[in-house]
Scaffold this motif. Structure first.
Motif, PDB file in Angstrom:
ATOM      1  N   ASN A 142      78.562  46.407  48.945  1.00 34.02           N
ATOM      2  CA  ASN A 142      78.527  45.422  50.097  1.00 34.02           C
ATOM      3  C   ASN A 142      77.275  44.815  50.268  1.00 34.02           C
ATOM      4  OD1 ASN A 142      79.797  43.571  51.714  1.00 34.02           O
ATOM      5  ND2 ASN A 142      79.792  44.795  53.518  1.00 34.02           N
ATOM      6  N   ARG A 143      76.994  43.468  50.552  1.00 39.21           N
ATOM      7  CA  ARG A 143      75.698  42.998  50.657  1.00 39.21           C
ATOM      8  C   ARG A 143      75.152  43.191  52.362  1.00 39.21           C
ATOM      9  NH1 ARG A 143      72.043  41.689  47.007  1.00 39.21           N
ATOM     10  NH2 ARG A 143      71.190  40.297  48.145  1.00 39.21           N
ATOM     11  N   SER A 144      74.169  43.665  52.635  1.00 40.14           N
ATOM     12  CA  SER A 144      73.946  44.089  53.692  1.00 40.14           C
ATOM     13  C   SER A 144      72.341  43.875  54.004  1.00 40.14           C
ATOM     14  CB  SER A 144      74.250  45.396  54.136  1.00 40.14           C
ATOM     15  OG  SER A 144      74.036  45.691  55.772  1.00 40.14           O
ATOM     16  N   SER A 145      71.617  44.277  54.956  1.00 42.65           N
ATOM     17  CA  SER A 145      70.291  44.366  55.227  1.00 42.65           C
ATOM     18  C   SER A 145      69.719  45.571  55.978  1.00 42.65           C
ATOM     19  CB  SER A 145      69.984  43.081  55.788  1.00 42.65           C
ATOM     20  OG  SER A 145      70.354  43.198  57.301  1.00 42.65           O
ATOM     21  N   VAL A 146      68.443  45.717  55.683  1.00 41.27           N
ATOM     22  CA  VAL A 146      67.961  46.621  56.199  1.00 41.27           C
ATOM     23  C   VAL A 146      66.627  46.201  56.983  1.00 41.27           C
ATOM     24  CG1 VAL A 146      68.769  48.778  55.107  1.00 41.27           C
ATOM     25  CG2 VAL A 146      66.468  47.401  54.208  1.00 41.27           C
ATOM     26  N   ARG A 147      65.868  46.907  57.914  1.00 36.25           N
ATOM     27  CA  ARG A 147      64.627  46.385  58.696  1.00 36.25           C
ATOM     28  C   ARG A 147      63.514  47.027  57.858  1.00 36.25           C
ATOM     29  NH1 ARG A 147      64.204  43.112  62.800  1.00 36.25           N
ATOM     30  NH2 ARG A 147      66.396  43.332  63.312  1.00 36.25           N
ATOM     31  N   LEU A 148      62.585  46.370  57.468  1.00 33.29           N
ATOM     32  CA  LEU A 148      61.500  46.947  56.958  1.00 33.29           C
ATOM     33  C   LEU A 148      60.087  46.290  57.300  1.00 33.29           C
ATOM     34  CD1 LEU A 148      62.240  47.499  53.273  1.00 33.29           C
ATOM     35  CD2 LEU A 148      62.092  49.364  55.053  1.00 33.29           C
ATOM     36  N   ALA A 149      59.189  46.772  57.942  1.00 34.35           N
ATOM     37  CA  ALA A 149      58.017  46.111  58.742  1.00 34.35           C
ATOM     38  C   ALA A 149      58.397  44.913  59.664  1.00 34.35           C
ATOM     39  CB  ALA A 149      56.947  45.756  57.317  1.00 34.35           C
ATOM     40  N   GLY A 150      59.465  45.378  60.403  1.00 32.08           N
ATOM     41  CA  GLY A 150      59.715  44.153  61.503  1.00 32.08           C
ATOM     42  C   GLY A 150      60.500  43.270  60.719  1.00 32.08           C
ATOM     43  N   GLN A 151      61.156  43.035  59.617  1.00 31.45           N
ATOM     44  CA  GLN A 151      61.830  41.996  58.860  1.00 31.45           C
ATOM     45  C   GLN A 151      62.826  42.410  58.356  1.00 31.45           C
ATOM     46  OE1 GLN A 151      59.138  39.728  56.478  1.00 31.45           O
ATOM     47  NE2 GLN A 151      57.438  40.322  57.799  1.00 31.45           N
ATOM     48  N   ARG A 152      64.133  41.812  58.222  1.00 30.10           N
ATOM     49  CA  ARG A 152      65.312  42.114  57.608  1.00 30.10           C
ATOM     50  C   ARG A 152      65.136  41.712  56.304  1.00 30.10           C
ATOM     51  NH1 ARG A 152      69.508  38.628  60.175  1.00 30.10           N
ATOM     52  NH2 ARG A 152      71.119  39.873  58.588  1.00 30.10           N
ATOM     53  N   VAL A 153      65.600  42.578  55.560  1.00 26.67           N
ATOM     54  CA  VAL A 153      65.352  42.556  53.797  1.00 26.67           C
ATOM     55  C   VAL A 153      67.151  42.771  53.394  1.00 26.67           C
ATOM     56  CG1 VAL A 153      64.565  43.135  51.689  1.00 26.67           C
ATOM     57  CG2 VAL A 153      63.249  43.160  53.867  1.00 26.67           C
ATOM     58  N   PRO A 154      67.703  41.996  52.473  1.00 25.84           N
ATOM     59  CA  PRO A 154      68.898  42.144  51.748  1.00 25.84           C
ATOM     60  C   PRO A 154      68.926  43.223  50.977  1.00 25.84           C
ATOM     61  CG  PRO A 154      67.899  39.908  51.159  1.00 25.84           C
ATOM     62  CD  PRO A 154      67.103  40.529  51.850  1.00 25.84           C
ATOM     63  N   LEU A 155      70.002  43.898  51.114  1.00 28.84           N
ATOM     64  CA  LEU A 155      70.171  45.048  50.032  1.00 28.84           C
ATOM     65  C   LEU A 155      71.541  45.393  49.737  1.00 28.84           C
ATOM     66  CD1 LEU A 155      68.302  47.309  48.583  1.00 28.84           C
ATOM     67  CD2 LEU A 155      68.774  48.776  50.821  1.00 28.84           C
ATOM     68  N   ALA A 156      72.000  45.738  48.682  1.00 30.71           N
ATOM     69  CA  ALA A 156      73.290  46.179  48.007  1.00 30.71           C
ATOM     70  C   ALA A 156      73.640  47.753  48.631  1.00 30.71           C
ATOM     71  CB  ALA A 156      73.514  45.912  46.747  1.00 30.71           C
ATOM     72  N   VAL A 157      74.679  47.905  49.435  1.00 28.97           N
ATOM     73  CA  VAL A 157      74.909  49.092  50.047  1.00 28.97           C
ATOM     74  C   VAL A 157      76.093  49.858  49.713  1.00 28.97           C
ATOM     75  CG1 VAL A 157      75.423  49.910  52.087  1.00 28.97           C
ATOM     76  CG2 VAL A 157      73.677  48.248  52.201  1.00 28.97           C
ATOM     77  N   PRO A 158      76.406  50.843  48.995  1.00 30.72           N
ATOM     78  CA  PRO A 158      77.514  51.534  48.537  1.00 30.72           C
ATOM     79  C   PRO A 158      78.516  51.483  49.758  1.00 30.72           C
ATOM     80  CG  PRO A 158      75.792  53.163  48.587  1.00 30.72           C
ATOM     81  CD  PRO A 158      75.060  51.901  48.968  1.00 30.72           C
ATOM     82  N   ARG A 159      79.853  51.362  49.601  1.00 27.76           N
ATOM     83  CA  ARG A 159      80.884  51.535  50.268  1.00 27.76           C
ATOM     84  C   ARG A 159      81.595  52.895  50.112  1.00 27.76           C
ATOM     85  NH1 ARG A 159      84.260  46.244  50.224  1.00 27.76           N
ATOM     86  NH2 ARG A 159      85.356  47.194  52.116  1.00 27.76           N
ATOM     87  N   VAL A 160      81.963  53.548  51.132  1.00 29.91           N
ATOM     88  CA  VAL A 160      82.631  54.596  51.189  1.00 29.91           C
ATOM     89  C   VAL A 160      84.100  54.749  52.101  1.00 29.91           C
ATOM     90  CG1 VAL A 160      82.763  57.280  51.609  1.00 29.91           C
ATOM     91  CG2 VAL A 160      80.758  56.131  50.690  1.00 29.91           C
ATOM     92  N   ARG A 161      85.049  54.774  51.416  1.00 33.04           N
ATOM     93  CA  ARG A 161      86.452  54.716  52.082  1.00 33.04           C
ATOM     94  C   ARG A 161      87.212  55.923  52.283  1.00 33.04           C
ATOM     95  NH1 ARG A 161      88.743  50.093  53.696  1.00 33.04           N
ATOM     96  NH2 ARG A 161      91.009  50.251  53.973  1.00 33.04           N
ATOM     97  N   ASN A 162      87.748  56.006  53.473  1.00 35.12           N
ATOM     98  CA  ASN A 162      88.477  57.187  53.661  1.00 35.12           C
ATOM     99  C   ASN A 162      90.138  56.880  53.190  1.00 35.12           C
ATOM    100  OD1 ASN A 162      90.461  59.158  54.968  1.00 35.12           O
ATOM    101  ND2 ASN A 162      88.514  59.867  56.567  1.00 35.12           N
ATOM    102  N   LEU A 163      90.709  57.650  52.402  1.00 37.50           N
ATOM    103  CA  LEU A 163      91.665  56.983  51.499  1.00 37.50           C
ATOM    104  C   LEU A 163      92.973  57.344  52.724  1.00 37.50           C
ATOM    105  CD1 LEU A 163      91.447  58.208  47.851  1.00 37.50           C
ATOM    106  CD2 LEU A 163      90.901  55.956  49.048  1.00 37.50           C
TER     107      LEU A 163
END
Length: 436
Positions: free
Chosen positions: A82-103
């Motif tokens: 899923n497309r999400s974001s993380v915070r680096l050096a006080g700024q938000r940077v987009p990043l692809a994040v793996p998804r895990v699901r409880n079946l």
């Protein structure tokens, strides 16, 4: 001379800002999640790659290796990314994040590392807070901030919202901090103008001579109805004045009445000598003010109470012939400007506590941080900026001069309060009747 200069140059080359810390791969593996997150944020060029690796490692720990049939926790499976974001050096940077699901439960499993990298809602962004506080405008933030390629969330509106959130947290921190652990011997009260309003600040002086900001309130120094609950709120938050406290304030009658009503007989008042001196000379012509200002200052600098009283009696007689209004201004509250003399500690602590300069110097630093604000929109904005500036300044404040003699001041205050019909109590009662 040549050898001295040479030694100076060699010494300058040896100056370092501490030894660098090298983190090995083994130490990195043993680090906790929070420590890894902070290390990643400090290394912006490698941060994105490391953040991606941290997220993938957590996904592998939960569901096992990609395309593998073993490892991981039962009932969990990969579910794309899923497309999400993380915070680096006080700024938000987009990043692809793996998804895990409880079946079994049919719902998403949140990644702890993603929550840490994104920073939970409501957390204070210290980098953005300091940049805006030190003068970087919201409109210029995107151009001036340290750029991370592909970063998002740097628009003026986004920066403004984040600063409001961060400064609101600072205001709550100031208003709710516990005061029960402070051994306060002196309390300095003064106001600072914000637009057309006045913000009164309470500064505590501990027995170690440290300056601690206790709280702020929006009110003029003449408004006893607002200042009295404010001072009582300091007591409710744990401020202990059982052993007595010296209260340094300007000549505002409302502030004096609030001290009497909220702190009672535990307070010994020292009125600001600078304010008194200026109030007196304001009644005189411009050509006379400099001479009378020096004469009043010399009287205040007398080391003992008796000498100061004698000097002011002479000044009063001369002023009565020159300007009755100035003489009347001198008489009003004069005794409370000599409190340190009466306590016998003026030569030791007068330089620090005879005026409200402890707060005035702080206000000058506040002005450097708030002076660029062109439009004060509301009361909340004034409170947030002032609280943020005060908490930023507080760790840099030095101890007051003569702090070694504060135990002697406390003993003198206790003796003053235990003496029936003391001049401090009489002055407070007279002031209260006048205000009433």
């Amino acid at each position: 001379m040549r050898s001295v200069a040479g030694r100076g140059r060699r010494g300058k080359k040896r100056r370092v800002l501490g030894e660098p810390t090298v983190v090995s791969a083994e130490e990195l593996q043993l680090m906790g999640l929070d420590a890894k997150v902070e290390l990643i944020r400090a290394l912006v060029p490698l941060g994105l790659k490391a953040a991606k690796q941290l997220l993938d490692d957590e996904g592998t720990e939960l569901v096992g290796p990609r395309y593998g049939r073993e490892g991981g926790q039962p009932g969990l499976a990969r579910h794309g990314s899923n497309r999400s974001s993380v915070r680096l050096a006080g700024q938000r940077v987009p990043l692809a994040v793996p998804r895990v699901r409880n079946l079994a439960e049919g719902k998403e499993v949140p990644l702890a590392s993603l929550q840490a990298l994104r920073a939970a809602p409501g957390s204070v962004d210290e980098t953005l807070l300091r940049r805006v506080l030190y003068g970087l405008s919201c409109h210029d933030y995107e151009a001036a901030a340290a750029a991370v390629p592909g970063s998002i969330g740097l628009s003026a509106s986004t920066v403004s919202r984040q600063f409001i959130e961060a400064s609101s947290a600072e205001l709550r921190k100031l208003q709710e901090r516990d005061l029960s652990g402070l051994d306060v011997v002196a309390l300095v009260l003064d106001g600072k103008g914000f637009a057309q309003d006045t913000m009164v600040t309470a500064l505590g002086i501990t027995m170690e001579g440290k300056k601690v900001v206790l709280g702020v309130v929006q009110a003029s120094t003449e408004n006893a109805a607002v200042l009295t609950p404010f001072l009582r709120s300091l007591l409710d938050r744990g401020l202990n004045i059982a052993q007595g406290v010296l209260v340094v304030l300007d000549g505002g009658k409302g502030l004096r009445a609030a001290v009497r009503q909220a702190l009672g007989e535990k307070a010994v008042v020292q009125r600001c000598q600078w304010h008194k001196r200026e109030n007196v000379v304001d009644h005189l012509s411009k050509s006379e003010q400099a001479w009378w200002r020096k004469r009043l200052q010399r009287a205040y600098e007398r080391p003992t109470y008796q000498e100061a009283q004698t000097a002011f009696e002479e000044i009063r007689r001369d002023l009565e012939e020159r300007n009755l209004s100035a003489a009347g201004s001198l008489d009003e509250g004069l005794e409370e400007t000599l409190t340190l003399h009466r306590l016998g500690v003026f030569p030791l602590l007068g330089i620090s506590l005879k005026t409200t300069n402890c707060l005035e110097s702080i206000f000058s630093q506040v002005e450097k941080r708030t002076g660029r604000v062109c439009h004060w929109r509301n009361s909340s904005q004034k409170h947030r900026w002032l609280a943020t500036a005060l908490l930023d300044i507080e760790p840099r404040l030095r101890r007051i001069r003569g702090y070694q003699h504060l135990p002697r001041l406390r003993r003198a205050i206790q003796q003053e309060l235990s003496r029936p019909g003391s001049e401090a109590q009489s002055a407070g009662e007279a002031e209260g009747k006048e205000v009433a």
